[in-house]
Write a protein that holds these residues in place. Structure first.
Motif, PDB file in Angstrom:
ATOM      1  N   HIS A 372       0.831  -1.219   0.000  1.00 34.46           N
ATOM      2  CA  HIS A 372       0.000   0.000   0.000  1.00 34.46           C
ATOM      3  C   HIS A 372       0.862   1.265   0.000  1.00 34.46           C
ATOM      4  N   GLN A 373       1.892   1.208   0.815  1.00 32.66           N
ATOM      5  CA  GLN A 373       2.807   2.354   0.925  1.00 32.66           C
ATOM      6  C   GLN A 373       3.363   2.719  -0.450  1.00 32.66           C
ATOM      7  N   ARG A 374       3.765   1.669  -1.170  1.00 33.49           N
ATOM      8  CA  ARG A 374       4.317   1.830  -2.529  1.00 33.49           C
ATOM      9  C   ARG A 374       3.274   2.467  -3.457  1.00 33.49           C
ATOM     10  N   GLU A 375       2.050   1.908  -3.381  1.00 37.59           N
ATOM     11  CA  GLU A 375       0.985   2.405  -4.270  1.00 37.59           C
ATOM     12  C   GLU A 375       0.728   3.887  -4.008  1.00 37.59           C
ATOM     13  N   ILE A 376       0.706   4.241  -2.724  1.00 33.54           N
ATOM     14  CA  ILE A 376       0.393   5.636  -2.383  1.00 33.54           C
ATOM     15  C   ILE A 376       1.553   6.544  -2.814  1.00 33.54           C
ATOM     16  N   GLN A 377       2.780   6.107  -2.550  1.00 32.46           N
ATOM     17  CA  GLN A 377       3.933   6.910  -2.961  1.00 32.46           C
ATOM     18  C   GLN A 377       3.985   7.040  -4.489  1.00 32.46           C
ATOM     19  N   ASP A 378       3.819   5.913  -5.193  1.00 31.32           N
ATOM     20  CA  ASP A 378       3.869   5.960  -6.663  1.00 31.32           C
ATOM     21  C   ASP A 378       2.728   6.811  -7.226  1.00 31.32           C
ATOM     22  N   GLY A 379       1.598   6.819  -6.515  1.00 30.89           N
ATOM     23  CA  GLY A 379       0.427   7.595  -6.952  1.00 30.89           C
ATOM     24  C   GLY A 379       0.676   9.103  -6.913  1.00 30.89           C
ATOM     25  N   MET A 380       1.771   9.517  -6.311  1.00 25.86           N
ATOM     26  CA  MET A 380       2.091  10.951  -6.241  1.00 25.86           C
ATOM     27  C   MET A 380       2.684  11.448  -7.569  1.00 25.86           C
ATOM     28  N   VAL A 381       3.175  10.527  -8.398  1.00 28.80           N
ATOM     29  CA  VAL A 381       3.805  10.940  -9.661  1.00 28.80           C
ATOM     30  C   VAL A 381       2.781  11.674 -10.534  1.00 28.80           C
ATOM     31  N   GLY A 382       3.196  12.850 -11.010  1.00 32.07           N
ATOM     32  CA  GLY A 382       2.304  13.667 -11.838  1.00 32.07           C
ATOM     33  C   GLY A 382       1.544  14.699 -11.017  1.00 32.07           C
ATOM     34  N   ARG A 383       1.566  14.531  -9.675  1.00 32.48           N
ATOM     35  CA  ARG A 383       0.824  15.477  -8.838  1.00 32.48           C
ATOM     36  C   ARG A 383       1.710  16.643  -8.405  1.00 32.48           C
ATOM     37  N   GLU A 384       1.056  17.728  -8.028  1.00 32.43           N
ATOM     38  CA  GLU A 384       1.770  18.886  -7.465  1.00 32.43           C
ATOM     39  C   GLU A 384       1.678  18.824  -5.956  1.00 32.43           C
ATOM     40  N   VAL A 385       2.820  18.946  -5.292  1.00 33.42           N
ATOM     41  CA  VAL A 385       2.811  18.955  -3.827  1.00 33.42           C
ATOM     42  C   VAL A 385       3.553  20.201  -3.354  1.00 33.42           C
ATOM     43  N   SER A 386       3.444  20.483  -2.059  1.00 34.59           N
ATOM     44  CA  SER A 386       4.249  21.585  -1.535  1.00 34.59           C
ATOM     45  C   SER A 386       5.379  20.961  -0.712  1.00 34.59           C
ATOM     46  N   VAL A 387       6.591  21.471  -0.882  1.00 29.75           N
ATOM     47  CA  VAL A 387       7.746  20.860  -0.212  1.00 29.75           C
ATOM     48  C   VAL A 387       8.448  21.895   0.660  1.00 29.75           C
ATOM     49  N   LEU A 388       8.698  21.494   1.910  1.00 32.85           N
ATOM     50  CA  LEU A 388       9.532  22.318   2.799  1.00 32.85           C
ATOM     51  C   LEU A 388      10.936  21.731   2.759  1.00 32.85           C
ATOM     52  N   PHE A 389      11.891  22.521   2.256  1.00 30.86           N
ATOM     53  CA  PHE A 389      13.249  21.996   2.090  1.00 30.86           C
ATOM     54  C   PHE A 389      14.004  21.998   3.418  1.00 30.86           C
ATOM     55  N   GLU A 390      14.605  20.826   3.725  1.00 27.47           N
ATOM     56  CA  GLU A 390      15.244  20.659   5.038  1.00 27.47           C
ATOM     57  C   GLU A 390      16.759  20.553   4.984  1.00 27.47           C
ATOM     58  N   LYS A 391      17.294  20.019   3.877  1.00 30.43           N
ATOM     59  CA  LYS A 391      18.755  19.830   3.820  1.00 30.43           C
ATOM     60  C   LYS A 391      19.220  19.608   2.384  1.00 30.43           C
ATOM     61  N   PRO A 392      20.527  19.788   2.149  1.00 29.85           N
ATOM     62  CA  PRO A 392      21.040  19.483   0.809  1.00 29.85           C
ATOM     63  C   PRO A 392      20.980  17.979   0.564  1.00 29.85           C
ATOM     64  N   GLY A 393      20.818  17.577  -0.694  1.00 24.63           N
ATOM     65  CA  GLY A 393      20.791  16.159  -1.038  1.00 24.63           C
ATOM     66  C   GLY A 393      22.200  15.616  -1.226  1.00 24.63           C
ATOM     67  N   ARG A 394      22.282  14.385  -1.724  1.00 20.60           N
ATOM     68  CA  ARG A 394      23.586  13.750  -1.881  1.00 20.60           C
ATOM     69  C   ARG A 394      24.338  14.294  -3.095  1.00 20.60           C
ATOM     70  N   PHE A 395      23.593  14.832  -4.071  1.00 14.28           N
ATOM     71  CA  PHE A 395      24.228  15.288  -5.306  1.00 14.28           C
ATOM     72  C   PHE A 395      24.324  16.805  -5.347  1.00 14.28           C
ATOM     73  N   ASP A 396      25.188  17.302  -6.237  1.00 11.54           N
ATOM     74  CA  ASP A 396      25.373  18.742  -6.398  1.00 11.54           C
ATOM     75  C   ASP A 396      24.048  19.422  -6.680  1.00 11.54           C
ATOM     76  N   ASP A 397      23.838  20.548  -6.038  1.00 11.90           N
ATOM     77  CA  ASP A 397      22.670  21.363  -6.354  1.00 11.90           C
ATOM     78  C   ASP A 397      21.339  20.664  -6.070  1.00 11.90           C
TER      79      ASP A 397
END
Ligand code: SAM
Ligand code: SF4
Length: 440
Positions: A372-397
Motif C-alpha cells: 500500500h505504501q508503494r501504491e500511495i507513494q507511486d500515486g504521487m507521480v504527476g501530482r503537485e505537492v508543496s515541499v519544505l526543504f530541510e537539507k542538501p541532497g547527496r548530489f550537487d545542487d
C-alpha cells in the motif's frame, strides 16, 4: 575563558525523546556544556533511553559497559542515564553498573543542572520523581540560535489509557497537558529561530486539554491558536488515540490550511476480541467509521498507524481481521511490531503466541503495508505537492524536503534554500523518496 565542557547525548526511541534530549542539552548548556557528536571527547555522556522495545534495559546495560575503558582513561567523565529505562530501573542502574553517576527520569530533567553539580562534587545523583512542579516552567526559555526549519514541541505527556501491553503509563506517568500560553510562546521562540513546521508531541496528543484563556482547550483549539503564529507554515501532531479524535479536530483537518494532511492513528489490531483484551476501548468498526469521517473532512489525507501482531491469544483468524482492516484503510505509512512482554503490564502474564508464528504474521502484515505504501507513494507521480526543504541532497545542487504528506522529495538545480517552501511537480518515485521539479 575556560574551555566549554562537552556533552554527548545518545537518543533512543520516539520523537518525545528527541525533544527531551534537546531540552536537556539546553539545560546543561546553561552550565557551560556544548554538544559533541563523539563520546570520545565528552565530559558527560547521557543516554536518553526508551523502554518500549524488547530487552530495552539490557541494551542500555550493554551500551554502558562499552564506556568502561573511556571512564578508566578519563576519571572525570560523568555518565548519566535518562528517559524511560532510567524511570523503570532507577537505583538498580547504579547498582548494576557502578560507572553511572546520574540517573534522571523523564519528569525530572529540569533538575539536571543541580544533579550535574552533585556529580562534579563526587556524589551520585538519582531523581526519578514525578515532581509537583512543571518541568517546562523550570527550564530556561529556549536559546536564540538559528536552527533547522522543523521542530518538535511537546504539548502533552503521560497516559491514562493503560493498554494491556504498554509501559508508558508506568514510565511517563499520568496524562498532563501544558498550558496553551506556554506552548504558543515556545512556538514563537522556535519560529524566531527559523522554524516553519512544528510537530506537536504527546503520548496521547489528541487528549490534550491544557489551560487556555477561557478554561481547558482541545487540541483543535490549540492548533487554531498556532495557526495565528506568523511565520509558522505547517502544523503536525503525533501520536493520537482513536478515542480522543474529537469532532473539532476532524473538522480542523478540512479547514485549517496549516494543518498537514497526514495522521498517525494507531489501531494496533483488527480483531475486536484482541482489541478488548488490549484494553483499547474501540472496535475495528468504530475505527473504520472514524477514518471515513476523517477522509470526508480531508479526502487526500495520508493515514499512518501502529500494529502489534502475536498479542497473547491472537489466532490466525484474529490476525486475518488485522489484514482485512489494513486492506480497507490502506496506510501510507505504518509501524508494525511483534508483541513482546513488558514485565508489570497485564498482558505479560497471559499465554503467549508461538514466536515463529508471530514472526510469520509480522512478515505478512509488513508485506501488505509495504504494498500500500508503494501504491500511495507511486500515486504521487504527476501530482503537485508543496515541499519544505530541510537539507542538501547527496548530489550537487540537490535539495531534500518533505511534502505535506510527509514523503521525502528531492529536487535538483532549483536554487531552493533550506527553509523554503515551494510547489513541486512529482516526476518519479524511487525506493524511499520522490523526485520532482519546482514549478514556482
Ligand atoms: N500512545 C501511542 C498509541 O497509543 O498508539 C504510542 C505508544 S508506543 C510509544 C508506540 C507503539 O509501540 C505502540 O503503538 C505499539 O504499537 C508499540 N508497542 C508498545 N508496547 C509494545 C509491546 N509490549 N510489544 C510490541 N509493541 C509494543
Ligand atoms: Fe501506551 Fe498509547 Fe496505550 Fe497509552 S494509549 S497505554 S501510550 S499504547
Amino acid at each position: 575563558m575556560s574551555e566549554p565542557k562537552k556533552l554527548y547525548i545518545k537518543t533512543y526511541g520516539c520523537q518525545m525523546n528527541v525533544y527531551d534530549s534537546e531540552r536537556m542539552a539546553e539545560a546543561l548548556g546553561g552550565e557551560g556544556y556544548v554538544e559533541t557528536k563523539s563520546h570520545d571527547d565528552a565530559d558527560m555522556i547521557l543516554l536518553n533511553t526508551c523502554h518500549i522495545r524488547e530487552k530495552a534495559a539490557e541494551k542500555v546495560y550493554s551500551e554502558l559497559g562499552r564506556f568502561k575503558g573511556l571512564k578508566a582513561e578519563k576519571p572525570d567523565l560523568k555518565i548519566g542515564v535518562a528517559g524511560c529505562v532510567a524511570q523503570a530501573e532507577g537505583e538498580e542502574i547504579m547498582r548494576r553498573q557502578p560507572l553511572v553517576d546520574l540517573v534522571v527520569g523523564p519528569q525530572s530533567y529540569h533538575r539536571l543542572p543541580e544533579m550535574e553539580a552533585k556529580t562534579r562534587a563526587g556524589e551520585k545523583a538519582l531523581d526519578t520523581d514525578f515532581p509537583e512542579e512543571d518541568k517546562f516552567e523550570k527550564l530556561k526559555s529556549r536559546p536564540k540560535a538559528k536552527r533547522g526549519p522543523t521542530a518538535f514541541l511537546t504539548v502533552q505527556e503521560g497516559c491514562d489509557k493503560f493498554c494491556a501491553f504498554c509501559v508508558v503509563p508506568y514510565t511517563r506517568g499520568a496524562e498532563v497537558s501544558r498550558p496553551a500560553d506556554r506552548i504558543i510562546r515556545e512556538a514563537n521562540e522556535l519560529v524566531e529561530r527559523g522554524v516553519r513546521e512544528i510537530t506537536l508531541l504527546g503520548q496521547n496528543v489528541n487528549a490534550y486539554h491544557g489551560v487556555g484563556p477561557n478554561g481547558d482547550m482541545t487540541l483543535a483549539q490549540l492548533i487554531w491558536e498556532l495557526d495565528k503564529v506568523d511565520g509558522l507554515e505547517r502544523i503536525r501532531f503525533t501520536t493520537s488515540h482513536p478515542n480522543d479524535m474529537m469532532d473539532d479536530l476532524i473538522e480542523a483537518h478540512g479547514t485549517c490550511s496549516k494543518l498537514m494532511p497526514y495522521l498517525h492513528l494507531p489501531v494496533q489490531a483488527g480483531s475486536d476480541k484482541i482489541l478488548k483484551r488490549m484494553n483499547r476501548s474501540h472496535t475495528a468498526e468504530s475505527y473504520l467509521q472514524l477514518i471515513e469521517r476523517i477522509r470526508a473532512a480531508r479526502p487526500d489525507i495520508v493515514m499512518s498507524g501502529d500494529f502489534i501482531v502475536g498479542f497473547p491469544e491472537e489466532t490466525e483468524e484474529d490476525f486475518q481481521a488485522t489484514l482485512d482492516l489494513v486492506e480497507q484503510v490502506k496506510y501510507g505509512y505504518a509501524y508494525s511490531f511483534k508483541y513482546s512482554t513488558r514485565p508489570g503490564t497485564p498482558a505479560a502474564e497471559r499465554p503467549q503466541v508461538d514466536s515463529v508464528e508471530a514472526d510469520d504474521r509480522l512478515q505478512r502484515l509488513q508485506a501488505t503495508i509495504t504494498r500500500h505504501q508503494r501504491e500511495i507513494q507511486d500515486g504521487m507521480v504527476g501530482r503537485e505537492v508543496s515541499v519544505l526543504f530541510e537539507k542538501p541532497g547527496r548530489f550537487d545542487d540537490q535539495m531534500v524536503g518533505k511534502s505535506e504528506y510527509l514523503h521525502a522529495v528531492h529536487v535538483t538545480g532549483s536554487g531552493a534554500q533550506i527553509g523554503d517552501i515551494a510547489r513541486v511537480k512529482i516526476v518519479s518515485s524511487g525506493a524511499n523518496s520522490l523526485a520532482g521539479e519546482v514549478i514556482r
